[in-house]
Design a protein around this motif. Structure first.
Motif, short mmCIF file in Angstrom:
data_model
loop_
_atom_site.label_atom_id
_atom_site.label_comp_id
_atom_site.label_asym_id
_atom_site.label_seq_id
_atom_site.Cartn_x
_atom_site.Cartn_y
_atom_site.Cartn_z
N ASP A 278 -30.31 77.19 64.09
CA ASP A 278 -31.04 78.39 63.68
C ASP A 278 -32.54 78.20 63.88
OD1 ASP A 278 -28.67 79.58 62.98
OD2 ASP A 278 -28.87 79.15 60.84
N GLU A 279 -33.04 77.02 63.52
CA GLU A 279 -34.46 76.74 63.70
C GLU A 279 -34.84 76.73 65.17
OE1 GLU A 279 -38.40 75.78 62.67
OE2 GLU A 279 -36.74 76.59 61.51
N ASN A 280 -33.98 76.16 66.01
CA ASN A 280 -34.23 76.13 67.45
C ASN A 280 -34.25 77.55 68.01
OD1 ASN A 280 -34.63 75.14 70.00
ND2 ASN A 280 -32.52 74.51 70.32
N ASN A 281 -33.32 78.37 67.59
CA ASN A 281 -33.29 79.76 68.05
C ASN A 281 -34.51 80.53 67.55
OD1 ASN A 281 -30.94 79.47 69.49
ND2 ASN A 281 -29.64 80.14 67.82
N ARG A 282 -34.93 80.26 66.31
CA ARG A 282 -36.10 80.93 65.78
C ARG A 282 -37.34 80.57 66.57
NH1 ARG A 282 -40.37 80.14 62.79
NH2 ARG A 282 -39.96 77.92 62.49
N LEU A 283 -37.45 79.28 66.94
CA LEU A 283 -38.61 78.86 67.72
C LEU A 283 -38.59 79.44 69.13
CD1 LEU A 283 -38.84 75.13 66.60
CD2 LEU A 283 -40.38 77.00 66.00
N LYS A 284 -37.41 79.69 69.67
CA LYS A 284 -37.30 80.32 70.98
C LYS A 284 -37.50 81.83 70.91
CE LYS A 284 -33.27 78.71 72.30
NZ LYS A 284 -32.10 78.35 73.11
N GLY A 285 -37.62 82.36 69.69
CA GLY A 285 -37.84 83.79 69.55
C GLY A 285 -36.57 84.57 69.32
#
Length: 118
Positions: free
Chosen positions: A58-65
């Motif tokens: 989830d954090e990775n996806n959030r950082l990717k936008g």
């Protein structure tokens, strides 16, 4: 995901049904107890690692936008009961019918069209 959940529940129920005290041989009983404890520890560790893995995704996806997995919470009953006087009125079904639109149409002109036969 449901297959993982059903297999986890199956493992939990299977582990809970095993009673090592019913085993007559002492060394075998101790081995079974050790293995059951190990299974329980590994099961909780796998559950924690899956949750951490999901948080990191989830954090990775959030950082990717992108958006992470939605946080859906279970319905919790409120502090009061839902026993209101109008509860029965809301539960009764009301007959709804869609009326015909043709009854309201007003014909103001007529046109005859000819279609060529070839």
């Amino acid at each position: 995901m449901t297959q993982k959940q059903s297999s986890e529940k199956l493992v939990e129920t299977l582990v809970q049904t095993i009673n090592p005290k019913e085993i007559a041989e002492e060394s075998l009983r101790q081995t079974v107890e050790i293995l059951l404890n190990l299974i329980e520890q590994l099961h909780t560790e796998v559950k924690e690692l899956r949750e951490e893995n999901q948080r990191l995704r989830d954090e990775n996806n959030r950082l990717k936008g992108e958006q992470g997995q939605p946080d859906i919470k279970a319905k919790k009953p409120r502090g009061f009961s839902n026993n209101h006087s109008s509860e029965e009125e809301r539960k009764t079904l009301k007959n709804h019918s869609k009326g015909s639109k043709n009854a309201h149409l007003k014909i103001d002109r007529e046109e005859i069209l000819e279609y060529p036969l070839e």
